[in-house]
Scaffold this motif. Structure first.
Motif, PDB file in Angstrom:
ATOM      1  N   ALA A   1     -11.273 -12.866  11.228  1.00 22.55           N
ATOM      2  CA  ALA A   1     -12.085 -13.836  10.489  1.00 22.55           C
ATOM      3  C   ALA A   1     -11.374 -14.342   9.243  1.00 22.55           C
ATOM      4  N   THR A   2     -10.755 -13.433   8.472  1.00 24.56           N
ATOM      5  CA  THR A   2     -10.162 -13.813   7.185  1.00 24.56           C
ATOM      6  C   THR A   2      -8.706 -14.213   7.303  1.00 24.56           C
ATOM      7  N   ARG A   3      -8.018 -13.723   8.355  1.00 24.90           N
ATOM      8  CA  ARG A   3      -6.585 -13.971   8.538  1.00 24.90           C
ATOM      9  C   ARG A   3      -5.806 -13.612   7.264  1.00 24.90           C
ATOM     10  N   THR A   4      -6.204 -12.493   6.668  1.00 22.95           N
ATOM     11  CA  THR A   4      -5.609 -12.053   5.409  1.00 22.95           C
ATOM     12  C   THR A   4      -5.626 -10.529   5.348  1.00 22.95           C
ATOM     13  N   HIS A   5      -4.506  -9.928   4.944  1.00 20.56           N
ATOM     14  CA  HIS A   5      -4.481  -8.501   4.653  1.00 20.56           C
ATOM     15  C   HIS A   5      -5.051  -8.312   3.248  1.00 20.56           C
ATOM     16  N   LEU A   6      -6.201  -7.663   3.167  1.00 21.54           N
ATOM     17  CA  LEU A   6      -6.904  -7.527   1.902  1.00 21.54           C
ATOM     18  C   LEU A   6      -6.376  -6.371   1.062  1.00 21.54           C
ATOM     19  N   SER A   7      -5.749  -5.398   1.687  1.00 22.38           N
ATOM     20  CA  SER A   7      -5.227  -4.250   0.945  1.00 22.38           C
ATOM     21  C   SER A   7      -3.953  -3.760   1.610  1.00 22.38           C
ATOM     22  N   PRO A   8      -3.063  -3.157   0.840  1.00 23.43           N
ATOM     23  CA  PRO A   8      -1.809  -2.676   1.428  1.00 23.43           C
ATOM     24  C   PRO A   8      -1.993  -1.336   2.126  1.00 23.43           C
ATOM     25  N   ILE A   9      -1.202  -1.089   3.161  1.00 28.90           N
ATOM     26  CA  ILE A   9      -1.036   0.274   3.626  1.00 28.90           C
ATOM     27  C   ILE A   9      -0.095   0.970   2.647  1.00 28.90           C
ATOM     28  N   TYR A  10       0.013   2.277   2.774  1.00 32.06           N
ATOM     29  CA  TYR A  10       0.812   3.080   1.847  1.00 32.06           C
ATOM     30  C   TYR A  10       1.768   3.916   2.693  1.00 32.06           C
ATOM     31  N   GLY A  11       3.065   3.793   2.432  1.00 38.01           N
ATOM     32  CA  GLY A  11       4.056   4.556   3.167  1.00 38.01           C
ATOM     33  C   GLY A  11       5.100   5.159   2.248  1.00 38.01           C
ATOM     34  N   THR A  12       5.735   6.217   2.709  1.00 33.73           N
ATOM     35  CA  THR A  12       6.799   6.848   1.933  1.00 33.73           C
ATOM     36  C   THR A  12       8.090   6.867   2.740  1.00 33.73           C
ATOM     37  N   VAL A  13       9.218   6.804   2.024  1.00 31.15           N
ATOM     38  CA  VAL A  13      10.533   7.001   2.626  1.00 31.15           C
ATOM     39  C   VAL A  13      11.158   8.231   1.993  1.00 31.15           C
ATOM     40  N   ALA A  14      12.076   8.864   2.722  1.00 29.06           N
ATOM     41  CA  ALA A  14      12.650  10.115   2.240  1.00 29.06           C
ATOM     42  C   ALA A  14      13.541   9.905   1.022  1.00 29.06           C
ATOM     43  N   GLY A  15      14.290   8.775   1.003  1.00 27.52           N
ATOM     44  CA  GLY A  15      15.171   8.517  -0.121  1.00 27.52           C
ATOM     45  C   GLY A  15      16.249   9.594  -0.261  1.00 27.52           C
ATOM     46  N   PRO A  16      16.800   9.722  -1.486  1.00 28.34           N
ATOM     47  CA  PRO A  16      16.505   8.929  -2.684  1.00 28.34           C
ATOM     48  C   PRO A  16      17.286   7.610  -2.716  1.00 28.34           C
ATOM     49  N   SER A  17      16.650   6.588  -3.277  1.00 30.54           N
ATOM     50  CA  SER A  17      17.310   5.309  -3.491  1.00 30.54           C
ATOM     51  C   SER A  17      17.452   5.095  -4.998  1.00 30.54           C
ATOM     52  N   VAL A  18      18.623   5.363  -5.515  1.00 29.48           N
ATOM     53  CA  VAL A  18      18.855   5.223  -6.951  1.00 29.48           C
ATOM     54  C   VAL A  18      18.732   3.772  -7.413  1.00 29.48           C
ATOM     55  N   PRO A  19      19.264   2.784  -6.659  1.00 29.55           N
ATOM     56  CA  PRO A  19      19.095   1.388  -7.107  1.00 29.55           C
ATOM     57  C   PRO A  19      17.629   0.972  -7.218  1.00 29.55           C
ATOM     58  N   LEU A  20      16.787   1.408  -6.270  1.00 27.69           N
ATOM     59  CA  LEU A  20      15.364   1.073  -6.347  1.00 27.69           C
ATOM     60  C   LEU A  20      14.719   1.758  -7.540  1.00 27.69           C
ATOM     61  N   ARG A  21      15.070   3.014  -7.770  1.00 25.15           N
ATOM     62  CA  ARG A  21      14.536   3.714  -8.944  1.00 25.15           C
ATOM     63  C   ARG A  21      14.912   2.991 -10.220  1.00 25.15           C
ATOM     64  N   ASP A  22      16.158   2.566 -10.339  1.00 26.80           N
ATOM     65  CA  ASP A  22      16.611   1.895 -11.556  1.00 26.80           C
ATOM     66  C   ASP A  22      15.910   0.548 -11.742  1.00 26.80           C
ATOM     67  N   LEU A  23      15.694  -0.183 -10.641  1.00 31.89           N
ATOM     68  CA  LEU A  23      14.979  -1.454 -10.729  1.00 31.89           C
ATOM     69  C   LEU A  23      13.563  -1.234 -11.249  1.00 31.89           C
ATOM     70  N   LEU A  24      12.884  -0.217 -10.713  1.00 32.60           N
ATOM     71  CA  LEU A  24      11.516   0.037 -11.138  1.00 32.60           C
ATOM     72  C   LEU A  24      11.465   0.485 -12.595  1.00 32.60           C
ATOM     73  N   GLU A  25      12.425   1.270 -13.027  1.00 35.68           N
ATOM     74  CA  GLU A  25      12.476   1.673 -14.442  1.00 35.68           C
ATOM     75  C   GLU A  25      12.591   0.450 -15.339  1.00 35.68           C
ATOM     76  N   ARG A  26      13.425  -0.490 -14.946  1.00 35.47           N
ATOM     77  CA  ARG A  26      13.644  -1.688 -15.751  1.00 35.47           C
ATOM     78  C   ARG A  26      12.414  -2.599 -15.759  1.00 35.47           C
ATOM     79  N   ILE A  27      11.847  -2.838 -14.572  1.00 34.39           N
ATOM     80  CA  ILE A  27      10.700  -3.739 -14.472  1.00 34.39           C
ATOM     81  C   ILE A  27       9.479  -3.154 -15.167  1.00 34.39           C
TER      82      ILE A  27
END
Length: 393
Positions: free
Chosen positions: A144-170
């Motif tokens: 009916a809405t053709r819209t995702h109203l909420s996100p699913i939640y997933g985890t990855v094993a990592g670690p991803s240092v570049p992603l961590r650093d981006l999030l720290e900065r943002i």
């Protein structure tokens, strides 16, 4: 990992809709009916009017609540309550708390992405069973809405240092949205500008679905329908919150199941372990013998604390919970105190406190090709519904 990409979201315009704290809600499957009514009353623009619509153009036809949700969404876009992003991008998202269900101070940071849908068992790993009822409900709403109203939640094993650093900065900058929810969790969201290499950083990892098995299954069904009619399109992706468990501590709490029995328990009944509980199971009476929690200064009638990894959880479900109160007959809560309160308020409670675990343990169990029983883990806190929506039209 399946491909991730930036997305164009729909977001509330506070100048039209009002404060963001009045507009969001938890995921649909953890909202009781009284709480739903509270979110509806908070604002005429609260996302629960879409996610858990009750109104209808024809009250005699329940299915029309989905059409009503679609009408509301169209009107909110037309009137500027919701506005589309100018261009695709990712979001940074942080949830932080002091105390709360996790019992300590903590923080989770991750990214909101458009996750390309693929069948279970490749780069997307489920760990819980699903039920047909919620899938039918969510699929009708998505159609009916053709819209995702909420996100699913997933985890990855990592670690991803570049992603961590981006999030720290943002996350050191001023957020786009900032609110504190009813569980005292602070939610903050930032738009990630520019061509960041988020997709490259996540590509080496499989994604474990932490929360949203029914929504992901629904999105697969919707994708197949739309592809059959129109070919590939925006319905090939789902809005997803992705957390790197290699750089973030991801709480996976016990899932407390509470059943009100109506018969006062004896205060001296104790259970030493799972075998004792199973021995007390009474199929004819339809409930498990009353249990007192061990190691507590308070008489917490009806509460059993178990330790163990996912196989113990499965045994508890299959040999006790699912046969004495199948399906949704159990009322869920993630607070042991809530069970005690129910007892002291005059209700007799049979509660089973499932063991805490970690994403690594859950992933290991799923890696054997098995799924845990529905609602047997509780990844907490949960991403907020309404901070951003993703059209798939």
């Amino acid at each position: 990992m399946p491909r991730v990409a930036p997305f164009v979201g729909l977001r509330y315009d506070a100048a039209v809709a009002g404060p963001i704290g009045q507009l969001t809600a938890p995921p649909y499957d953890v909202i009781s009916e009284p709480h739903r009514d509270g979110f509806h009353a908070a604002s005429p623009y609260n996302v629960a009017h879409l996610d858990l619509a009750t109104g209808s153009r024809d009250p005699e036809h329940e299915e029309n609540r989905y059409a009503h949700a679609a009408d509301l969404l169209t009107e909110w876009e037309r009137s500027g309550v919701l506005r589309a992003d100018d261009e695709p991008a990712y979001d940074a998202y942080e949830m932080s708390w002091t105390g709360g269900a996790a019992g300590s101070t903590g923080r989770i940071r991750g990214v909101l992405v458009a996750l390309t849908l693929e069948r279970w068992g490749g780069g997307v790993i489920p760990h819980e069973e699903t039920m047909p009822g919620p899938i039918e409900d969510r699929l009708a709403l998505l159609r009916a809405t053709r819209t995702h109203l909420s996100p699913i939640y997933g985890t990855v094993a990592g670690p991803s240092v570049p992603l961590r650093d981006l999030l720290e900065r943002i996350c050191a900058t001023d957020p786009l949205f900032d609110l504190i929810d009813e569980e005292h969790v602070r939610h903050r969201l930032w738009r990630i500008a520019g061509p960041e290499r988020v997709a490259d950083w996540l590509r080496p990892y499989d994604l474990l679905i932490a929360d949203g098995h029914h929504r992901y299954t629904t999105a697969l069904a919707y994708r197949d329908e739309r592809r059959a009619a129109e070919g590939p399109g925006p319905w090939d992706a789902i809005l997803s919150f992705v957390v790197d468990a290699g750089t973030q501590h991801v709480p996976v709490l016990p899932y407390h199941r509470v059943q009100v029995t109506g018969t006062p328990p004896a205060p001296d009944e104790r259970a030493a372990g799972l075998s004792d509980v199973i021995a007390r199971a009474d199929d004819d009476a339809g409930r498990v013998g009353v249990i007192r929690r061990e190691g507590s200064d308070h008489v917490a009638y009806g509460v059993l604390q178990l330790s163990g990894r996912p196989p113990v959880v499965r045994t508890l479900h299959e040999r006790v919970l699912d046969r004495v109160a199948p399906g949704d007959a159990l009322r869920f809560t993630h607070s042991a105190e809530a069970a005690e309160h129910a007892v002291h308020s005059g209700g007799a409670v049979a509660a089973y406190i499932l063991p805490p675990t970690t994403p690594e343990v859950v992933l290991a169990a799923a890696g054997h090709g098995d799924r845990l029983p529905r609602k047997s883990t509780f990844f907490w806190p949960k991403p907020r519904t309404g901070l951003v929506l993703m059209p798939v039209r």
